[in-house]
Design a protein around this motif. Sequence first.
Motif, PDB file in Angstrom:
ATOM      1  N   LYS A   2       0.876  -1.169   0.000  1.00 46.18           N
ATOM      2  CA  LYS A   2       0.000   0.000   0.000  1.00 46.18           C
ATOM      3  C   LYS A   2       0.917   1.224   0.000  1.00 46.18           C
ATOM      4  O   LYS A   2       1.695   1.421   0.924  1.00 46.18           O
ATOM      5  CB  LYS A   2      -0.902   0.007   1.220  1.00 46.18           C
ATOM      6  N   LYS A  19       0.059   7.638 -10.292  1.00 45.36           N
ATOM      7  CA  LYS A  19      -0.976   6.856  -9.603  1.00 45.36           C
ATOM      8  C   LYS A  19      -1.375   5.635 -10.424  1.00 45.36           C
ATOM      9  O   LYS A  19      -1.376   4.504  -9.916  1.00 45.36           O
ATOM     10  CB  LYS A  19      -2.209   7.711  -9.335  1.00 45.36           C
ATOM     11  N   SER A  20      -1.682   5.836 -11.689  1.00 46.12           N
ATOM     12  CA  SER A  20      -2.079   4.697 -12.519  1.00 46.12           C
ATOM     13  C   SER A  20      -0.904   3.747 -12.746  1.00 46.12           C
ATOM     14  O   SER A  20      -1.079   2.530 -12.773  1.00 46.12           O
ATOM     15  CB  SER A  20      -2.661   5.172 -13.848  1.00 46.12           C
ATOM     16  N   TYR A  21       0.301   4.291 -12.864  1.00 44.98           N
ATOM     17  CA  TYR A  21       1.479   3.450 -13.069  1.00 44.98           C
ATOM     18  C   TYR A  21       1.744   2.558 -11.856  1.00 44.98           C
ATOM     19  O   TYR A  21       2.013   1.361 -11.999  1.00 44.98           O
ATOM     20  CB  TYR A  21       2.698   4.326 -13.373  1.00 44.98           C
ATOM     21  N   ARG A  23      -0.385   1.523  -9.720  1.00 47.60           N
ATOM     22  CA  ARG A  23      -1.427   0.485  -9.729  1.00 47.60           C
ATOM     23  C   ARG A  23      -1.102  -0.596 -10.757  1.00 47.60           C
ATOM     24  O   ARG A  23      -1.314  -1.781 -10.488  1.00 47.60           O
ATOM     25  CB  ARG A  23      -2.791   1.111 -10.000  1.00 47.60           C
ATOM     26  N   GLU A  24      -0.583  -0.204 -11.912  1.00 44.33           N
ATOM     27  CA  GLU A  24      -0.178  -1.183 -12.933  1.00 44.33           C
ATOM     28  C   GLU A  24       0.905  -2.114 -12.394  1.00 44.33           C
ATOM     29  O   GLU A  24       0.970  -3.287 -12.782  1.00 44.33           O
ATOM     30  CB  GLU A  24       0.364  -0.479 -14.185  1.00 44.33           C
ATOM     31  N   GLY A  26       0.963  -3.231  -9.543  1.00 41.18           N
ATOM     32  CA  GLY A  26       0.327  -4.154  -8.610  1.00 41.18           C
ATOM     33  C   GLY A  26       0.165  -3.654  -7.191  1.00 41.18           C
ATOM     34  O   GLY A  26      -0.128  -4.446  -6.295  1.00 41.18           O
ATOM     35  N   HIS A  27       0.326  -2.361  -6.987  1.00 41.57           N
ATOM     36  CA  HIS A  27       0.239  -1.802  -5.647  1.00 41.57           C
ATOM     37  C   HIS A  27      -1.067  -1.029  -5.461  1.00 41.57           C
ATOM     38  O   HIS A  27      -1.616  -0.495  -6.408  1.00 41.57           O
ATOM     39  CB  HIS A  27       1.419  -0.873  -5.380  1.00 41.57           C
ATOM     40  N   GLU A  28      -1.497  -0.950  -4.230  1.00 43.23           N
ATOM     41  CA  GLU A  28      -2.638  -0.120  -3.863  1.00 43.23           C
ATOM     42  C   GLU A  28      -2.117   1.293  -3.617  1.00 43.23           C
ATOM     43  O   GLU A  28      -1.008   1.472  -3.111  1.00 43.23           O
ATOM     44  CB  GLU A  28      -3.279  -0.677  -2.599  1.00 43.23           C
ATOM     45  N   VAL A  29      -2.912   2.310  -3.969  1.00 46.04           N
ATOM     46  CA  VAL A  29      -2.488   3.696  -3.803  1.00 46.04           C
ATOM     47  C   VAL A  29      -3.449   4.437  -2.878  1.00 46.04           C
ATOM     48  O   VAL A  29      -4.667   4.362  -3.042  1.00 46.04           O
ATOM     49  CB  VAL A  29      -2.422   4.424  -5.168  1.00 46.04           C
ATOM     50  N   ASP A  31      -4.116   8.292  -1.894  1.00 49.24           N
ATOM     51  CA  ASP A  31      -3.826   9.607  -2.468  1.00 49.24           C
ATOM     52  C   ASP A  31      -3.840  10.697  -1.396  1.00 49.24           C
ATOM     53  O   ASP A  31      -4.778  10.779  -0.602  1.00 49.24           O
ATOM     54  CB  ASP A  31      -4.869   9.909  -3.544  1.00 49.24           C
TER      55      ASP A  31
END
Length: 154
Positions: A2, A19-21, A23-24, A26-29, A31
């Motif tokens: 996380k 942010k989107s990267y 997540r790509e 494999g991590h939760e973000v 903000d």
Amino acid sequence: MKIGLGSDHNAFDMKDSLKSYIRELGHEVVDYGSDGSCTEIDYPGVAFQASNDINEQKVDRAILVCGTGIGMAIAAGKVPGIRAALCHDTYSAERAQKSNDAQVLTLGAKVIGIETARNVVKVYLESFFSGGNSARKVQQIMDKEQEFLRGAEV
């Protein structure tokens, strides 16, 4: 993991792209900071909140972005127990984790481009503290911090 991801208003575009990267990867973000509106967001509050959340185990690490990354690193480093590293290259990002167990990575949106930022973030998130001789050095830093905190209580 996380990952806390925060920025002031100067770095919203980079934060939004990262942010989107993240997540790509494999991590939760989680903000923090600017939502892209015109409102100015001061970086110290963002850094303090993300760093406190690391200490409270609400996030595992944080990536904080402002114009240069310097202010975020200074502010995050004021929170007891936090080691923040300003990195604009992959080698430094790797060493921030492997040698220094830095829970916070800071970046400068006005210093590096998004592709470099992505590479730095990827290496940072793929690196883990290796201990060894570095554990002794990190412990020295933590011990000195505790000494200063005890002195402040007097």
